[in-house]
Design an enzyme around this catalytic site. Structure first.
Site, mmCIF file in Angstrom:
data_model
loop_
_atom_site.group_PDB
_atom_site.id
_atom_site.type_symbol
_atom_site.label_atom_id
_atom_site.label_comp_id
_atom_site.label_asym_id
_atom_site.label_seq_id
_atom_site.Cartn_x
_atom_site.Cartn_y
_atom_site.Cartn_z
ATOM 1 C CE LYS A 32 1.643 -17.727 -2.745
ATOM 2 N NZ LYS A 32 0.615 -18.826 -2.928
ATOM 3 C CG ASP B 292 -2.454 -20.102 -1.529
ATOM 4 O OD1 ASP B 292 -1.905 -20.278 -0.249
ATOM 5 O OD2 ASP B 292 -1.984 -20.750 -2.550
ATOM 6 C CG ASP C 39 -13.993 -6.739 1.648
ATOM 7 O OD1 ASP C 39 -13.602 -5.725 2.830
ATOM 8 O OD2 ASP C 39 -14.337 -6.027 0.776
ATOM 9 C CE1 TYR D 129 -3.754 -2.460 0.577
ATOM 10 C CE2 TYR D 129 -4.711 -0.360 1.190
ATOM 11 C CZ TYR D 129 -4.899 -1.841 0.726
ATOM 12 O OH TYR D 129 -6.152 -2.360 0.862
ATOM 13 C CG ASP E 227 -8.101 -4.326 1.357
ATOM 14 O OD1 ASP E 227 -9.309 -3.916 2.085
ATOM 15 O OD2 ASP E 227 -8.211 -4.445 0.072
HETATM 16 C C1 IPM Z 1 -10.628 -0.918 3.573
HETATM 17 C C2 IPM Z 1 -10.581 -0.289 2.409
HETATM 18 C C3 IPM Z 1 -9.478 0.789 2.102
HETATM 19 C C4 IPM Z 1 -8.317 -0.181 2.101
HETATM 20 C C5 IPM Z 1 -9.700 1.552 0.731
HETATM 21 C C6 IPM Z 1 -10.938 2.437 0.793
HETATM 22 C C7 IPM Z 1 -8.357 2.357 0.741
HETATM 23 O O1 IPM Z 1 -10.875 -1.104 1.482
HETATM 24 O O2 IPM Z 1 -10.461 -0.152 4.752
HETATM 25 O O3 IPM Z 1 -10.384 -2.014 3.854
HETATM 26 O O4 IPM Z 1 -8.033 -0.682 1.014
HETATM 27 O O5 IPM Z 1 -7.560 -0.488 3.051
HETATM 28 MG MG MG Z 2 -11.233 -3.144 2.364
#
Ligand code: IPM
Ligand code: MG
Length: 351
Positions: free
Chosen positions: A186, A218, A246, A135, A242
């Protein structure tokens, strides 16, 4: 207690105002000040993270953040895009430790995409490193690659100090839970991950009561949907965290349920739902405010020393779910569908 309130874009304002109503109901001595961020910051000051907003965030005891992002800004140069606001805040305030708990509320086990018996009772914590990795690694950019056209490049990067400090956060968190940490990397391919694994393993020697395991990312992505209850604390880098957070959110029924805390070395923090700005439903009163309300609870617990108040909010959220209230994202047959405001008001009522 001074709280910087940064609603941001899309559904940000709707969900943050519900969290503020919940905080107000507690009657704690709290001062809030609001500032624009993300696309809203760009509209107000030509910058996703206006100077005034950053100053407010720096001066506050804690930051309550909504969400940033809107396709309208996708064609702007990267430095002007809404996402730069949250990345800039994380970097400027040194918010390296991102705590993303994923809990399945008994009432919502049926709302998960997985079978209820696979997710029922799940309670895990993803500890995501937040200020390093690909990042922020340099160099990055786009350049001419001659006959091949342009090329884009990014740099994955971690140093030992960065890895050690996030490992400590994970071990410490595990100590208050079921004492197991799974480090995700990884290392079979990446140098960065090889170092990550070595440093986490070395740090584990200082935490003899914690059981450390390692998993490739993975495989972790697969295990999360196969047998998620094997996990307690997962510690991982920025990019993997990240993606995995999700994924973990879907185990709980909806990404609309997951709060997060991003802490710096002083324990000051930014609190935000892990979902984004959801421009498709913005302004329609459909968004689930619970992730933001639960983020406010994390703020009380981690930055403001108000654990009892945090417990009260979490209990109120559970009670409202038990009552059968559901926003569209967690709706299942036999429950009552409500909008953003009604959900927020129900939590306030419970308090
Ligand atoms: C998160 C989001 C952010 C990230 C974006 C909005 C930059 O996806 O907080 O998970 O990638 O960290
Ligand atoms: Mg995110």
């Amino acid at each position: 207690m001074k709280i910087a309130v940064l609603p941001g874009d899309g559904i940000g304002r709707e969900i943050v105002s519900q969290a503020l109503a919940v905080l107000n109901k507690l009657g704690l001595p709290m001062e809030t000040a609001e500032a624009p961020v993300g696309g809203a910051g760009y509209e107000a000051a030509g910058d996703p993270l206006p100077e005034h907003t950053l100053a407010l965030a720096k001066a506050a005891d804690a930051i309550l953040f909504g969400a940033v992002g809107d396709a309208r800004y996708d064609t702007l140069p990267r430095a002007k895009r809404p996402e730069q606001a949250i990345l800039g805040l994380r970097k400027a305030l040194g918010l390296f430790a991102n705590l993303r708990p994923a809990q399945v509320y008994a009432e919502l086990a049926g709302a998960s995409a997985l079978r209820p018996e696979v997710v029922a009772g799940l309670d895990m914590l993803i500890v995501r490193e937040l200020t390093g990795d690909i990042y922020f690694g340099q160099p990055r950019g786009m350049r001419d690659a001659g006959a091949n056209g342009r090329e884009g490049f990014d740099t994955m990067h971690y140093n030992e100090a960065e890895i050690r400090r996030i490992a400590k956060v994970a071990f410490d968190a595990a100590r208050k839970r079921s004492k197991r940490v799974c480090s995700v990397d990884k290392a079979n391919v990446l140098e960065t991950s090889q170092l990550w694994r070595e440093v986490v393993t070395a740090e584990a020697k200082n935490w003899p009561d914690i059981e450390l395991s390692h998993m490739y990312v993975d495989n972790c992505a697969m295990q999360l949907v196969k047998h998620p209850k094997q996990f307690d604390v997962i510690v991982t880098g920025n990019l993997f965290g990240d993606i995995l957070s999700d994924e973990a959110s879907m185990l709980t029924g909806s990404i609309g349920m997951l709060p997060s805390a991003s802490l710096n070395a002083q324990g000051r923090g930014l609190y935000e739902p892990i979902h984004g700005s959801a421009p498709d439903i913005a302004g329609k009163g459909l968004a689930n405010p619970l992730a933001t309300i639960l983020s406010a609870a994390m703020m009380l617990r981690y930055s403001l020393g108000q654990a009892a108040a945090a417990d009260r909010i979490e209990a109120a959220v559970k009670a409202v779910l038990r009552q059968g209230l559901r926003t569209a994202d967690i709706y299942t047959e036999g429950t009552r569908k409500v909008g953003t405001e009604e959900m927020g008001a129900a939590v306030v009522d419970r308090l």
